[in-house]
Enzyme design. Structure first.
Site, mmCIF file in Angstrom:
data_model
loop_
_atom_site.group_PDB
_atom_site.id
_atom_site.type_symbol
_atom_site.label_atom_id
_atom_site.label_comp_id
_atom_site.label_asym_id
_atom_site.label_seq_id
_atom_site.Cartn_x
_atom_site.Cartn_y
_atom_site.Cartn_z
ATOM 1 C CG ASP A 1 -53.829 30.453 -107.681
ATOM 2 O OD1 ASP A 1 -52.817 31.034 -107.236
ATOM 3 O OD2 ASP A 1 -54.780 31.066 -108.218
ATOM 4 C CB ILE A 2 -59.193 30.970 -106.814
ATOM 5 C CG1 ILE A 2 -60.691 30.830 -106.909
ATOM 6 C CG2 ILE A 2 -58.730 32.370 -107.190
ATOM 7 C CD1 ILE A 2 -61.450 31.654 -105.883
ATOM 8 C CG ASN B 1 -45.073 36.220 -107.826
ATOM 9 O OD1 ASN B 1 -44.079 35.931 -108.481
ATOM 10 N ND2 ASN B 1 -46.277 35.790 -108.147
ATOM 11 N N GLY C 1 -44.986 41.155 -108.517
ATOM 12 C CA GLY C 1 -46.343 40.730 -108.864
ATOM 13 C C GLY C 1 -47.105 40.131 -107.698
ATOM 14 C CD GLN C 2 -46.244 39.535 -101.559
ATOM 15 O OE1 GLN C 2 -45.238 40.250 -101.578
ATOM 16 N NE2 GLN C 2 -46.627 38.824 -100.516
ATOM 17 C CG HIS D 1 -48.441 33.331 -101.735
ATOM 18 N ND1 HIS D 1 -48.532 34.605 -101.224
ATOM 19 C CD2 HIS D 1 -48.520 33.458 -103.079
ATOM 20 C CE1 HIS D 1 -48.674 35.470 -102.217
ATOM 21 N NE2 HIS D 1 -48.658 34.804 -103.360
ATOM 22 C CG HIS E 1 -47.499 31.048 -107.051
ATOM 23 N ND1 HIS E 1 -48.789 31.293 -107.483
ATOM 24 C CD2 HIS E 1 -47.081 32.200 -106.484
ATOM 25 C CE1 HIS E 1 -49.121 32.543 -107.189
ATOM 26 N NE2 HIS E 1 -48.103 33.118 -106.576
HETATM 27 P P1 AMP Z 1 -49.518 36.430 -105.845
HETATM 28 O O1 AMP Z 1 -50.135 37.201 -106.991
HETATM 29 O O2 AMP Z 1 -48.168 35.874 -106.136
HETATM 30 O O3 AMP Z 1 -49.585 37.235 -104.568
HETATM 31 O O4 AMP Z 1 -50.434 35.158 -105.646
HETATM 32 C C1 AMP Z 1 -51.683 35.207 -105.048
HETATM 33 C C2 AMP Z 1 -52.469 34.079 -105.635
HETATM 34 O O5 AMP Z 1 -53.588 33.850 -104.799
HETATM 35 C C3 AMP Z 1 -53.008 34.339 -107.047
HETATM 36 O O6 AMP Z 1 -52.481 33.376 -107.944
HETATM 37 C C4 AMP Z 1 -54.526 34.204 -106.873
HETATM 38 O O7 AMP Z 1 -55.150 33.574 -107.968
HETATM 39 C C5 AMP Z 1 -54.629 33.375 -105.604
HETATM 40 N N1 AMP Z 1 -55.860 33.535 -104.855
HETATM 41 C C6 AMP Z 1 -56.449 34.705 -104.465
HETATM 42 N N2 AMP Z 1 -57.560 34.454 -103.769
HETATM 43 C C7 AMP Z 1 -57.683 33.104 -103.675
HETATM 44 C C8 AMP Z 1 -58.623 32.218 -103.071
HETATM 45 N N3 AMP Z 1 -59.693 32.669 -102.408
HETATM 46 N N4 AMP Z 1 -58.441 30.887 -103.211
HETATM 47 C C9 AMP Z 1 -57.371 30.406 -103.893
HETATM 48 N N5 AMP Z 1 -56.438 31.194 -104.473
HETATM 49 C C10 AMP Z 1 -56.592 32.516 -104.379
#
Ligand code: AMP
Length: 114
Positions: A30-31, A87, A93-94, A100, A102
């Site tokens: 995760d970024i 999520n 909180g998606q 995906h 986590h």
């Molecule tokens: P959610 O908020 O549960 O939909 O999770 C989406 C996740 O994707 C968040 O934790 C973001 O930090 C992560 N995310 C968004 N863009 C990227 C990216 N380019 N590379 C890695 N993680 C990302």
């Protein structure tokens, strides 16, 4: 799917730090890490969320959890434990509409989540 950020990560259009990849799934860091270990495990097939899963996706979902367990062991999380979270929708909180999970670990995580 054209405008999906995770589909672009799968295709390589957007770079990611990969932890695991096979024909069906991709795991990457995760970024915006919320724990010392924070991976995202996603199906390569575009599925919007848990709500869109069909009975025929059962093997795929089982495989995602199999990959999660393998990665957790490799990253030394087996003994202390870790958390898997998906999520769903606004209240969940998606922020990315591509299924995906986590994988969070490396510190004690609070419960309930905020
Ligand atoms: P959610 O908020 O549960 O939909 O999770 C989406 C996740 O994707 C968040 O934790 C973001 O930090 C992560 N995310 C968004 N863009 C990227 C990216 N380019 N590379 C890695 N993680 C990302």
């Amino acid at each position: 799917m054209e405008d999906c950020i995770f589909c672009k990560i799968i295709s390589g259009e957007i770079p990611s730090k990969k932890a695991y990849e096979d024909e069906q799934v991709l795991a990457f860091y995760d970024i915006d890490a919320k724990a010392p270990v924070h991976l995202l495990i996603i199906p390569k097939k575009h599925i919007t969320s848990v709500l869109e899963l069909k009975p025929e996706d059962g093997v795929l979902v089982a495989h995602i959890f199999e990959v999660a367990a393998k990665l957790a062991r490799e990253l030394g999380l087996e003994e202390r434990g870790f958390r898997m979270v998906s999520n769903i929708g606004k209240d969940g909180g998606q922020t990315v509409p591509h299924l995906h999970f986590h994988l969070l670990g490396g510190r004690e995580l609070a419960w309930p989540p905020g």
